[in-house]
Scaffold this motif. Structure first.
Motif, PDB file in Angstrom:
ATOM      1  N   THR A  56     -37.783   6.381 -30.016  1.00 22.95           N
ATOM      2  CA  THR A  56     -36.556   6.223 -29.825  1.00 22.95           C
ATOM      3  C   THR A  56     -36.434   6.216 -28.160  1.00 22.95           C
ATOM      4  O   THR A  56     -37.456   7.843 -28.039  1.00 22.95           O
ATOM      5  N   GLY A  57     -35.931   6.227 -27.777  1.00 18.61           N
ATOM      6  CA  GLY A  57     -35.745   6.312 -26.652  1.00 18.61           C
ATOM      7  C   GLY A  57     -36.839   5.846 -25.117  1.00 18.61           C
ATOM      8  O   GLY A  57     -36.399   6.316 -24.185  1.00 18.61           O
ATOM      9  N   GLU A  75     -45.154  -1.873 -20.003  1.00 19.56           N
ATOM     10  CA  GLU A  75     -43.943  -1.983 -19.890  1.00 19.56           C
ATOM     11  C   GLU A  75     -43.255  -0.870 -18.753  1.00 19.56           C
ATOM     12  O   GLU A  75     -43.097  -1.096 -17.675  1.00 19.56           O
ATOM     13  N   LEU A  76     -43.571   0.490 -19.189  1.00 20.71           N
ATOM     14  CA  LEU A  76     -43.305   1.309 -18.628  1.00 20.71           C
ATOM     15  C   LEU A  76     -43.949   1.470 -17.265  1.00 20.71           C
ATOM     16  O   LEU A  76     -43.489   1.623 -15.802  1.00 20.71           O
ATOM     17  N   LEU A  77     -45.224   0.980 -16.837  1.00 24.35           N
ATOM     18  CA  LEU A  77     -45.671   1.664 -15.293  1.00 24.35           C
ATOM     19  C   LEU A  77     -45.484   0.434 -14.338  1.00 24.35           C
ATOM     20  O   LEU A  77     -45.555   0.830 -13.906  1.00 24.35           O
ATOM     21  N   LEU A 128     -40.103  10.184 -11.286  1.00 27.80           N
ATOM     22  CA  LEU A 128     -40.621   8.894 -11.345  1.00 27.80           C
ATOM     23  C   LEU A 128     -42.328   9.124 -11.293  1.00 27.80           C
ATOM     24  O   LEU A 128     -42.945   8.482 -11.627  1.00 27.80           O
ATOM     25  N   VAL A 129     -42.889  10.180 -10.760  1.00 26.38           N
ATOM     26  CA  VAL A 129     -44.384  10.706 -10.974  1.00 26.38           C
ATOM     27  C   VAL A 129     -44.626  11.359 -12.507  1.00 26.38           C
ATOM     28  O   VAL A 129     -45.788  11.609 -12.658  1.00 26.38           O
ATOM     29  N   ALA A 182     -41.636  10.192 -21.139  1.00 33.98           N
ATOM     30  CA  ALA A 182     -41.999   8.941 -20.157  1.00 33.98           C
ATOM     31  C   ALA A 182     -40.939   8.649 -19.767  1.00 33.98           C
ATOM     32  O   ALA A 182     -40.553   8.411 -18.460  1.00 33.98           O
ATOM     33  N   SER A 183     -40.093   7.746 -20.471  1.00 36.12           N
ATOM     34  CA  SER A 183     -39.079   7.075 -20.362  1.00 36.12           C
ATOM     35  C   SER A 183     -37.938   7.300 -20.183  1.00 36.12           C
ATOM     36  O   SER A 183     -37.250   7.885 -18.986  1.00 36.12           O
TER      37      SER A 183
END
Length: 170
Positions: free
Chosen positions: A3-4, A29-31, A82-83, A105-106
């Motif tokens: 979630t999230g 996708e997040l990377l 962001l890192v 991470a999100s």
């Protein structure tokens, strides 16, 4: 279920994924998203670090120096947020925590985007105050913050709401 993160934690229509497969896809996708934003943040932060070494820096008012200090601190916080997902992933790799890693991470990424808006607003305010009128600078920064808020947060929230609403009616 995550979630999230990425797609809101539910499997996309037509996808048959295990939670681990979904987490792997969301991580990829997040990377990609982080690669885009990190480059800009690193350039902005690098630029901010050089400002204090310019000849005109000594001519800034105390208020503008304070604004500069806040801007640099915001830039550092943005970079850290962001890192953070990369560090989180590295520290948790191999521990079978991919769905949790993606969710955290999100969250780091969203926090980084909020901090980026603040950093950009602060940097723009500093530059526009030095270049011209304080009143014009404030109004331009307010407009920029509204625009980014709309483009980065409101529009995605509306799209997400519209995607969920038809499913709830069924």
């Amino acid at each position: 279920m995550v979630t999230g993160a990425g797609d809101g934690g539910s499997a996309a229509p037509g996808r048959d994924e295990t939670p681990e497969e979904r987490a792997d896809r969301q991580w990829g996708e997040l990377l990609q998203e982080l690669r885009v934003v990190q480059t800009g943040v690193q350039i902005l932060f690098g630029f901010l670090l050089t400002v204090a070494f310019q000849q005109r820096f000594g001519q800034l008012s105390d208020g503008d120096r304070t604004l500069y200090t806040v801007t640099v601190a915001l830039g550092a916080a943005t970079t850290g947020a962001l890192v953070g997902p990369v560090s989180l992933h590295r520290m948790l790799t191999g521990r079978r925590l991919k769905p949790e890693t993606v969710a955290w991470a999100s969250r780091f990424t969203v926090a980084g985007l909020v901090l980026l808006v603040c950093t950009m607003a602060s940097a723009l305010l500093l530059v526009l105050r030095v270049a011209g009128s304080d009143t014009v600078a404030v109004w331009l920064v307010v407009g920029m913050v509204v625009w980014f808020g709309f483009a980065w947060f409101v529009l995605p929230a509306v799209a997400r709401h519209r995607a969920v609403a038809p499913k709830e009616r069924e």
